[in-house]
Design an enzyme around this catalytic site. Sequence first.
Site, PDB file in Angstrom:
ATOM      1  N   LYS A 264      19.418  47.920  44.158  1.00 11.25           N
ATOM      2  CA  LYS A 264      19.470  46.580  43.534  1.00 11.25           C
ATOM      3  C   LYS A 264      19.861  45.552  44.579  1.00 11.25           C
ATOM      4  O   LYS A 264      19.211  44.524  44.733  1.00 11.25           O
ATOM      5  CB  LYS A 264      20.504  46.585  42.406  1.00 11.25           C
ATOM      6  CG  LYS A 264      20.924  45.206  41.931  1.00 11.25           C
ATOM      7  CD  LYS A 264      21.886  45.217  40.776  1.00 11.25           C
ATOM      8  CE  LYS A 264      23.319  45.364  41.181  1.00 11.25           C
ATOM      9  NZ  LYS A 264      23.992  44.142  41.631  1.00 11.25           N
ATOM     10  N   ASN A 265      20.924  45.826  45.344  1.00 10.37           N
ATOM     11  CA  ASN A 265      21.466  44.802  46.230  1.00 10.37           C
ATOM     12  C   ASN A 265      20.632  44.583  47.480  1.00 10.37           C
ATOM     13  O   ASN A 265      20.680  43.497  48.067  1.00 10.37           O
ATOM     14  CB  ASN A 265      22.929  45.119  46.561  1.00 10.37           C
ATOM     15  CG  ASN A 265      23.819  44.950  45.330  1.00 10.37           C
ATOM     16  OD1 ASN A 265      23.377  44.380  44.318  1.00 10.37           O
ATOM     17  ND2 ASN A 265      25.028  45.450  45.385  1.00 10.37           N
TER      18      ASN A 265
ATOM     19  N   CYS B 201      33.069  35.111  37.704  1.00 10.59           N
ATOM     20  CA  CYS B 201      32.365  36.244  37.080  1.00 10.59           C
ATOM     21  C   CYS B 201      33.429  36.949  36.249  1.00 10.59           C
ATOM     22  O   CYS B 201      34.548  36.488  36.133  1.00 10.59           O
ATOM     23  CB  CYS B 201      31.775  37.169  38.134  1.00 10.59           C
ATOM     24  SG  CYS B 201      33.014  38.105  38.996  1.00 10.59           S
TER      25      CYS B 201
ATOM     26  N   ARG C  24      34.701  33.874  42.488  1.00  6.46           N
ATOM     27  CA  ARG C  24      34.025  34.487  43.636  1.00  6.46           C
ATOM     28  C   ARG C  24      33.493  33.323  44.467  1.00  6.46           C
ATOM     29  O   ARG C  24      32.429  32.804  44.239  1.00  6.46           O
ATOM     30  CB  ARG C  24      32.917  35.445  43.163  1.00  6.46           C
ATOM     31  CG  ARG C  24      33.550  36.696  42.545  1.00  6.46           C
ATOM     32  CD  ARG C  24      32.528  37.657  41.994  1.00  6.46           C
ATOM     33  NE  ARG C  24      31.716  38.262  43.055  1.00  6.46           N
ATOM     34  CZ  ARG C  24      30.646  39.007  42.766  1.00  6.46           C
ATOM     35  NH1 ARG C  24      30.281  39.157  41.511  1.00  6.46           N
ATOM     36  NH2 ARG C  24      29.935  39.542  43.742  1.00  6.46           N
TER      37      ARG C  24
ATOM     38  N   ASP D 170      32.450  48.719  44.685  1.00  3.78           N
ATOM     39  CA  ASP D 170      31.559  48.932  43.537  1.00  3.78           C
ATOM     40  C   ASP D 170      31.668  50.332  42.970  1.00  3.78           C
ATOM     41  O   ASP D 170      31.045  50.630  41.953  1.00  3.78           O
ATOM     42  CB  ASP D 170      30.100  48.660  43.934  1.00  3.78           C
ATOM     43  CG  ASP D 170      29.870  47.198  44.219  1.00  3.78           C
ATOM     44  OD1 ASP D 170      28.816  46.863  44.761  1.00  3.78           O
ATOM     45  OD2 ASP D 170      30.772  46.393  43.922  1.00  3.78           O
TER      46      ASP D 170
ATOM     47  N   ARG E 102      21.774  45.489  34.028  1.00  3.35           N
ATOM     48  CA  ARG E 102      21.621  44.633  35.222  1.00  3.35           C
ATOM     49  C   ARG E 102      21.430  45.488  36.475  1.00  3.35           C
ATOM     50  O   ARG E 102      20.757  45.096  37.398  1.00  3.35           O
ATOM     51  CB  ARG E 102      22.888  43.797  35.431  1.00  3.35           C
ATOM     52  CG  ARG E 102      23.133  42.740  34.413  1.00  3.35           C
ATOM     53  CD  ARG E 102      24.255  41.840  34.848  1.00  3.35           C
ATOM     54  NE  ARG E 102      24.015  41.290  36.193  1.00  3.35           N
ATOM     55  CZ  ARG E 102      24.784  40.358  36.740  1.00  3.35           C
ATOM     56  NH1 ARG E 102      25.851  39.909  36.099  1.00  3.35           N
ATOM     57  NH2 ARG E 102      24.529  39.894  37.945  1.00  3.35           N
TER      58      ARG E 102
HETATM   59  C1  EPZ Z   1      28.049  41.824  47.269  1.00  5.57           C
HETATM   60  O1  EPZ Z   1      28.565  40.692  46.593  1.00  5.57           O
HETATM   61  C2  EPZ Z   1      27.506  42.744  46.181  1.00  5.57           C
HETATM   62  N1  EPZ Z   1      26.447  42.041  45.439  1.00  5.57           N
HETATM   63  C3  EPZ Z   1      28.621  43.134  45.217  1.00  5.57           C
HETATM   64  O2  EPZ Z   1      28.071  44.096  44.313  1.00  5.57           O
HETATM   65  C4  EPZ Z   1      29.749  43.814  45.999  1.00  5.57           C
HETATM   66  O3  EPZ Z   1      30.823  44.070  45.119  1.00  5.57           O
HETATM   67  C5  EPZ Z   1      30.214  42.889  47.146  1.00  5.57           C
HETATM   68  O4  EPZ Z   1      29.093  42.528  47.972  1.00  5.57           O
HETATM   69  C6  EPZ Z   1      31.264  43.555  48.022  1.00  5.57           C
HETATM   70  O5  EPZ Z   1      30.729  44.723  48.605  1.00  5.57           O
HETATM   71  C7  EPZ Z   1      25.226  41.945  45.973  1.00  5.57           C
HETATM   72  O6  EPZ Z   1      24.958  42.441  47.070  1.00  5.57           O
HETATM   73  C8  EPZ Z   1      24.202  41.227  45.154  1.00  5.57           C
HETATM   74  P1  EPZ Z   1      31.097  39.426  49.372  1.00  5.57           P
HETATM   75  P2  EPZ Z   1      29.003  39.380  47.447  1.00  5.57           P
HETATM   76  O7  EPZ Z   1      30.647  38.071  49.753  1.00  5.57           O
HETATM   77  O8  EPZ Z   1      28.064  39.177  48.578  1.00  5.57           O
HETATM   78  C9  EPZ Z   1      35.072  36.921  49.524  1.00  5.57           C
HETATM   79  C10 EPZ Z   1      27.469  45.006  42.244  1.00  5.57           C
HETATM   80  O9  EPZ Z   1      28.193  45.593  41.452  1.00  5.57           O
HETATM   81  N2  EPZ Z   1      34.210  35.752  49.801  1.00  5.57           N
HETATM   82  O10 EPZ Z   1      30.907  40.551  50.354  1.00  5.57           O
HETATM   83  O11 EPZ Z   1      29.187  38.277  46.482  1.00  5.57           O
HETATM   84  C11 EPZ Z   1      34.910  37.435  48.101  1.00  5.57           C
HETATM   85  O12 EPZ Z   1      35.723  36.706  47.215  1.00  5.57           O
HETATM   86  C12 EPZ Z   1      27.965  43.745  42.928  1.00  5.57           C
HETATM   87  O13 EPZ Z   1      26.314  45.402  42.601  1.00  5.57           O
HETATM   88  C13 EPZ Z   1      34.818  34.534  50.117  1.00  5.57           C
HETATM   89  O14 EPZ Z   1      36.046  34.417  50.151  1.00  5.57           O
HETATM   90  O15 EPZ Z   1      30.417  39.839  47.994  1.00  5.57           O
HETATM   91  C14 EPZ Z   1      35.343  38.873  48.221  1.00  5.57           C
HETATM   92  O16 EPZ Z   1      36.752  38.942  48.170  1.00  5.57           O
HETATM   93  C15 EPZ Z   1      29.263  43.258  42.313  1.00  5.57           C
HETATM   94  N3  EPZ Z   1      34.021  33.464  50.366  1.00  5.57           N
HETATM   95  C16 EPZ Z   1      34.888  39.259  49.635  1.00  5.57           C
HETATM   96  O17 EPZ Z   1      34.630  38.035  50.321  1.00  5.57           O
HETATM   97  C17 EPZ Z   1      32.651  33.552  50.351  1.00  5.57           C
HETATM   98  O18 EPZ Z   1      31.977  32.526  50.623  1.00  5.57           O
HETATM   99  C18 EPZ Z   1      33.611  40.069  49.660  1.00  5.57           C
HETATM  100  O19 EPZ Z   1      32.639  39.357  48.930  1.00  5.57           O
HETATM  101  C19 EPZ Z   1      32.059  34.791  50.034  1.00  5.57           C
HETATM  102  C20 EPZ Z   1      32.859  35.884  49.768  1.00  5.57           C
END
Ligand code: EPZ
Length: 420
Positions: free
Chosen positions: A22-23, A116, A121, A304, A396
């Site tokens: 998916k991702n 969310c 996020r 995840d 989803r």
């Molecule tokens: C990706 O989300 C995945 N989604 C998520 O999977 C997964 O949980 C996450 O990575 C962490 O591995 C997709 O790939 C579509 P991040 P993403 O930016 O990119 C902080 C699922 O179940 N952050 O790596 O949104 C954030 O708050 C989903 O398939 C900032 O602070 O995650 C978090 O603490 C749920 N500022 C950390 O970074 C930003 O601008 C990691 O988030 C962006 C992120």
Amino acid sequence: MDKFIIHGGNKLKGSVTISGSKNAALALIPATLLASGKYTFFNVPELRDISTMSKLLQSMGVEIKKQSTNLSINTFRVNKFEAPYEHVKKMRASIYVLGPLVARYGYAKVSLPGGCAWGPRPVNLHIEGMRKLGASVELDEGYIIAKAKRLKAAKIMFDVSSVGATGNVMMAAVLAKGTTVIENAAMEPEIVALAEFLVKTGAKINGIGTPRLEIQGVDELQPVEETMIPDRIEAGTFLVAAALTGGNITIERCNPQHVDAIVMKLQEAGSKLTISNDSITIQSPASAKPVNVTTAIYPGFPTDMQAQWISLMSVAKGSSTITDTIYYDRFKHVPELVRLGANISINKNSVMVTGVKSLRGAKVMSTDLRASACLVLAGLAAEGATEVLRVYHLDRGYEALEKKLRTLGADIKRVSGSEY
Ligand code: EPZ
């Protein structure tokens, strides 16, 4: 809204094929905005999130046709450069259109994603990354408005390793003038897959799979065909389901390297795992040993899989601690597991689980994708009937989950209806 009715106690047996990631698909589909032409993607999972992303691109003029797990995309006539709130509120990954639109069309109007199920996020790293590449970015009435004549290379250091921000900045940088360096880049397999896809279209990226990416901007890219990598979280979910039921299953068409951390933790918990190049067989004891987990960025134990691991530890022979260092409040599934008889206490971003002899079936509510998965897994092990409500969350990110579990011998069925 549909629900699942599960009668627990069956040991899972047999083999199941893992679907495409998916991702990875959620990153590669918007990346097609970077070049006009016809793309074909193979092994694309049939998921709600994929259709949400497809509808978003279709609203921009992209032609998308899905035949089973093949997706054909034609980006000749992109005529709108916006991701409206009604799309983005359904799926945070919609923000992936930001980088490609600014890089290719010099303009993007993308709704801020909002929170969310488990809290805020932020997307500050995405916005700062665009600004560093020379875009002017304003926030207006809940929208990100980004403009740039032509993006210029920059040296970008992420304070936090972010999958989405790495993907967005990388997609923007491939068409920027000059060589961009990204420090503290995410190394998740989905980002590696995105980088390798971009290189296939003509991008110049060094350091793929390391925290330092060097991207030499080019003037244009060419559309290509690509096959999605397997979904490592679906693979991990099935492995934990086998361990939870004391079962013996084989997962086919997976990439064992992508689930290394999960395999090691399952071995520590007493399961025997046999690895081949694209399949894993797991044989599990009646109940698992307690094993502590702390989530981390790849190649660590994925956030995840945190909820699914808590389900397994709920019936382990002792106490364990699970800490999420990525999301500090991703525990909406805990009160629902307690309804099934689990003995769990939360302390900041950790939970202490004391295994119980068995869980007892009850009605439980899905709150987000992986929370729903953990409740289904718990239901497979619980005595009696478990009803998991609002399984649209599951749809989803898991392709035909109940069908796949039924082929493994689980007693699970989907009941459609509006009152759940
Ligand atoms: C990706 O989300 C995945 N989604 C998520 O999977 C997964 O949980 C996450 O990575 C962490 O591995 C997709 O790939 C579509 P991040 P993403 O930016 O990119 C902080 C699922 O179940 N952050 O790596 O949104 C954030 O708050 C989903 O398939 C900032 O602070 O995650 C978090 O603490 C749920 N500022 C950390 O970074 C930003 O601008 C990691 O988030 C962006 C992120």
